[in-house]
Design a protein around this motif. Structure first.
Motif, PDB file in Angstrom:
ATOM      1  N   ALA A 137       0.827  -1.203   0.000  1.00 55.17           N
ATOM      2  CA  ALA A 137       0.000   0.000   0.000  1.00 55.17           C
ATOM      3  C   ALA A 137       0.863   1.255   0.000  1.00 55.17           C
ATOM      4  CB  ALA A 137      -0.929   0.010   1.212  1.00 55.17           C
ATOM      5  N   GLY A 138       0.353   2.295  -0.648  1.00 55.74           N
ATOM      6  CA  GLY A 138       1.045   3.579  -0.683  1.00 55.74           C
ATOM      7  C   GLY A 138       0.369   4.530  -1.654  1.00 55.74           C
ATOM      8  N   THR A 139       0.849   5.758  -1.684  1.00 54.33           N
ATOM      9  CA  THR A 139       0.344   6.773  -2.604  1.00 54.33           C
ATOM     10  C   THR A 139       1.109   6.701  -3.913  1.00 54.33           C
ATOM     11  OG1 THR A 139      -0.217   8.237  -0.755  1.00 54.33           O
ATOM     12  CG2 THR A 139      -0.058   9.238  -2.930  1.00 54.33           C
ATOM     13  N   VAL A 140       0.394   6.692  -5.029  1.00 55.19           N
ATOM     14  CA  VAL A 140       1.040   6.587  -6.344  1.00 55.19           C
ATOM     15  C   VAL A 140       1.783   7.891  -6.651  1.00 55.19           C
ATOM     16  CG1 VAL A 140       0.689   6.187  -8.806  1.00 55.19           C
ATOM     17  CG2 VAL A 140      -0.787   5.052  -7.133  1.00 55.19           C
ATOM     18  N   LYS A 141       3.102   7.776  -6.799  1.00 53.77           N
ATOM     19  CA  LYS A 141       3.917   8.945  -7.107  1.00 53.77           C
ATOM     20  C   LYS A 141       4.296   9.006  -8.577  1.00 53.77           C
ATOM     21  CE  LYS A 141       8.092  11.419  -5.648  1.00 53.77           C
ATOM     22  NZ  LYS A 141       9.286  11.401  -4.764  1.00 53.77           N
ATOM     23  N   ASP A 142       4.477   7.840  -9.203  1.00 50.67           N
ATOM     24  CA  ASP A 142       4.888   7.841 -10.612  1.00 50.67           C
ATOM     25  C   ASP A 142       4.442   6.544 -11.271  1.00 50.67           C
ATOM     26  OD1 ASP A 142       6.054   8.624 -12.996  1.00 50.67           O
ATOM     27  OD2 ASP A 142       8.036   7.873 -12.478  1.00 50.67           O
ATOM     28  N   THR A 148       5.752   1.135 -11.327  1.00 49.74           N
ATOM     29  CA  THR A 148       4.891   2.062 -10.593  1.00 49.74           C
ATOM     30  C   THR A 148       5.583   2.379  -9.274  1.00 49.74           C
ATOM     31  OG1 THR A 148       2.824   1.232 -11.552  1.00 49.74           O
ATOM     32  CG2 THR A 148       2.674   2.362  -9.429  1.00 49.74           C
ATOM     33  N   GLU A 149       5.701   3.654  -8.963  1.00 45.95           N
ATOM     34  CA  GLU A 149       6.361   4.064  -7.722  1.00 45.95           C
ATOM     35  C   GLU A 149       5.316   4.471  -6.688  1.00 45.95           C
ATOM     36  OE1 GLU A 149       9.347   7.566  -5.972  1.00 45.95           O
ATOM     37  OE2 GLU A 149       9.180   7.222  -8.141  1.00 45.95           O
ATOM     38  N   LEU A 150       5.389   3.831  -5.514  1.00 48.68           N
ATOM     39  CA  LEU A 150       4.505   4.155  -4.406  1.00 48.68           C
ATOM     40  C   LEU A 150       5.318   4.779  -3.269  1.00 48.68           C
ATOM     41  CD1 LEU A 150       2.387   0.852  -4.150  1.00 48.68           C
ATOM     42  CD2 LEU A 150       1.879   2.910  -5.481  1.00 48.68           C
ATOM     43  N   VAL A 151       4.645   5.619  -2.491  1.00 48.28           N
ATOM     44  CA  VAL A 151       5.260   6.201  -1.289  1.00 48.28           C
ATOM     45  C   VAL A 151       4.335   5.885  -0.114  1.00 48.28           C
ATOM     46  CG1 VAL A 151       6.053   8.287  -0.134  1.00 48.28           C
ATOM     47  CG2 VAL A 151       6.355   8.043  -2.602  1.00 48.28           C
ATOM     48  N   THR A 152       4.876   5.226   0.909  1.00 47.13           N
ATOM     49  CA  THR A 152       4.079   4.845   2.066  1.00 47.13           C
ATOM     50  C   THR A 152       3.837   6.064   2.958  1.00 47.13           C
ATOM     51  OG1 THR A 152       6.034   4.284   3.383  1.00 47.13           O
ATOM     52  CG2 THR A 152       5.090   2.546   2.006  1.00 47.13           C
ATOM     53  N   ASP A 154       4.777   6.612   5.857  1.00 49.21           N
ATOM     54  CA  ASP A 154       5.990   6.994   6.582  1.00 49.21           C
ATOM     55  C   ASP A 154       7.141   7.328   5.632  1.00 49.21           C
ATOM     56  OD1 ASP A 154       6.077   4.371   5.750  1.00 49.21           O
ATOM     57  OD2 ASP A 154       7.216   3.649   7.466  1.00 49.21           O
ATOM     58  N   ASN A 155       6.784   7.673   4.367  1.00 48.71           N
ATOM     59  CA  ASN A 155       7.722   8.212   3.374  1.00 48.71           C
ATOM     60  C   ASN A 155       8.786   7.200   2.942  1.00 48.71           C
ATOM     61  OD1 ASN A 155       8.268  10.422   1.711  1.00 48.71           O
ATOM     62  ND2 ASN A 155       9.987  11.092   2.976  1.00 48.71           N
ATOM     63  N   VAL A 156       8.370   5.963   2.720  1.00 46.69           N
ATOM     64  CA  VAL A 156       9.246   4.926   2.191  1.00 46.69           C
ATOM     65  C   VAL A 156       8.883   4.688   0.733  1.00 46.69           C
ATOM     66  CG1 VAL A 156       9.953   2.505   2.364  1.00 46.69           C
ATOM     67  CG2 VAL A 156       9.549   3.837   4.444  1.00 46.69           C
ATOM     68  N   GLN A 157       9.892   4.666  -0.125  1.00 42.19           N
ATOM     69  CA  GLN A 157       9.660   4.455  -1.558  1.00 42.19           C
ATOM     70  C   GLN A 157       9.530   2.963  -1.852  1.00 42.19           C
ATOM     71  OE1 GLN A 157      12.995   4.755  -4.329  1.00 42.19           O
ATOM     72  NE2 GLN A 157      11.788   6.161  -5.577  1.00 42.19           N
ATOM     73  N   ILE A 158       8.513   2.607  -2.640  1.00 39.72           N
ATOM     74  CA  ILE A 158       8.308   1.222  -3.066  1.00 39.72           C
ATOM     75  C   ILE A 158       8.154   1.213  -4.579  1.00 39.72           C
ATOM     76  CG2 ILE A 158       6.827  -0.808  -2.919  1.00 39.72           C
ATOM     77  CD1 ILE A 158       5.983   0.059  -0.160  1.00 39.72           C
ATOM     78  N   ILE A 159       8.962   0.385  -5.250  1.00 38.18           N
ATOM     79  CA  ILE A 159       8.910   0.255  -6.703  1.00 38.18           C
ATOM     80  C   ILE A 159       8.241  -1.071  -7.040  1.00 38.18           C
ATOM     81  CG2 ILE A 159      10.224   0.201  -8.845  1.00 38.18           C
ATOM     82  CD1 ILE A 159      10.354   2.867  -7.400  1.00 38.18           C
ATOM     83  N   VAL A 160       7.124  -1.005  -7.757  1.00 38.33           N
ATOM     84  CA  VAL A 160       6.372  -2.204  -8.137  1.00 38.33           C
ATOM     85  C   VAL A 160       6.461  -2.368  -9.659  1.00 38.33           C
ATOM     86  CG1 VAL A 160       4.149  -3.375  -8.088  1.00 38.33           C
ATOM     87  CG2 VAL A 160       4.777  -1.832  -6.218  1.00 38.33           C
ATOM     88  N   PRO A 161       6.998  -3.488 -10.167  1.00 43.38           N
ATOM     89  CA  PRO A 161       6.997  -3.714 -11.625  1.00 43.38           C
ATOM     90  C   PRO A 161       5.569  -3.695 -12.159  1.00 43.38           C
ATOM     91  CG  PRO A 161       8.423  -5.302 -10.504  1.00 43.38           C
ATOM     92  CD  PRO A 161       7.667  -4.582  -9.430  1.00 43.38           C
ATOM     93  N   ASN A 162       5.389  -3.081 -13.319  1.00 43.62           N
ATOM     94  CA  ASN A 162       4.038  -2.963 -13.870  1.00 43.62           C
ATOM     95  C   ASN A 162       3.384  -4.312 -14.126  1.00 43.62           C
ATOM     96  OD1 ASN A 162       3.937  -0.186 -13.823  1.00 43.62           O
ATOM     97  ND2 ASN A 162       4.754   0.050 -15.885  1.00 43.62           N
ATOM     98  N   GLY A 163       4.198  -5.317 -14.512  1.00 40.77           N
ATOM     99  CA  GLY A 163       3.635  -6.645 -14.731  1.00 40.77           C
ATOM    100  C   GLY A 163       3.036  -7.213 -13.463  1.00 40.77           C
TER     101      GLY A 163
END
Length: 275
Positions: A137-142, A148-152, A154-163
């Protein structure tokens, strides 16, 4: 003397042989640097122009900028190969012959690319929305071509492959303008359920953030081991969800204290056996 002249001639021949290669390498390096800069600048301009257009979703701006950047870099690569004498037709022939190997080696990347296109077309989420993608879970940043880049919170970056994103269950908490807040309060069996429900309703109706349509809903939903459970279902704007949830929990607790409605908690009983 003759040997010295011969060595000098050999050195000149070697220099003449390597000089074109060095010159081509220098040209290629310059083209690469300029191409990278131009790709970044053009992508930035496209992103800003699209994002500054109210009629266009900002998600499309990031995706289009990413596509343009990679397209320019591909043309730069063709130009660099052309500097070394490899023509575009030869490049196409080589890629065609190696397409199977490239497809197998890059099947994950190609899958992410295809999924990125599907995400932009169907838009299950947009920039700035809070989502859960397969348990992350997180806010979509890019959203770009491959990830797809998410930000939790508590300001942690999460990178999710589009596939992975396209193949997972997507829960979009920001898709609608309103959300329902569910609150559960436990009261003592000796207290009046009607009184407690009225306290909750009065607090809900006094809060301007809580909608009157649908109207606030409070019912007895469970008879627990040590408490009578009351559930409140309240509708509010999605942006107010967490504030309403936290503030009403505190306000109802304080109102219960003031009106003499007790909130029970588990008790333990110690039994001793005398011998």
């Amino acid at each position: 003397m003759d040997q010295t002249i011969e060595m000098a001639n050999q050195a000149m021949d070697m220099a003449n042989g390597y000089l074109p290669v060095l010159l081509n390498a220098g040209k290629a390096l310059i083209v690469l640097i300029l191409g990278w800069i131009v790709a970044g600048v053009v992508a930035g301009v496209v992103r800003r122009r699209i994002n500054n257009t109210p009629q266009i979703d900002p998600t499309l701006g990031n995706f289009a900028a990413s596509m343009i950047k990679w397209a320019i870099l591909a043309m730069v690569l063709v130009a660099v190969l052309g500097i070394f004498g490899i023509e575009a037709t030869s490049i196409v022939a080589i890629l065609g012959a190696a397409s199977l190997a490239i497809g197998l080696a890059l099947q994950g990347t190609l899958s992410d690319l295809a999924a990125g296109v599907m995400l932009v077309v169907f838009r299950p989420y947009k920039l700035g929305q809070y989502v859960d993608i397969g348990g992350t879970a997180g806010t979509v940043k890019d959203l770009n071509l491959f990830t797809t880049e998410l930000v939790t919170p508590d300001n942690v970056q999460i990178i999710v492959p589009n596939g992975q994103a396209w193949g997972s269950v997507i829960t979009n908490y920001s898709a609608h303008d309103t959300r329902r807040v569910d609150l559960v309060f436990g009261i003592d069996y000796g207290d009046s359920a009607d009184q407690a429900m009225q306290i909750i309703l009065d607090i809900a109706k006094a809060d301007e953030r809580i909608m009157s349509d649908p109207e606030p809903w409070v019912r007895v939903t469970n008879l627990g081991d040590s408490s009578v459970d009351l559930t409140a279902r309240l509708w509010c704007a999605a942006a107010d969800y967490w504030d309403v949830k936290f503030e009403l929990t505190k306000t109802v607790k304080e109102a219960f204290d003031a009106k003499g409605v007790s909130i029970p908690y588990p008790h333990s009983v110690e039994i001793q056996k005398k011998g």
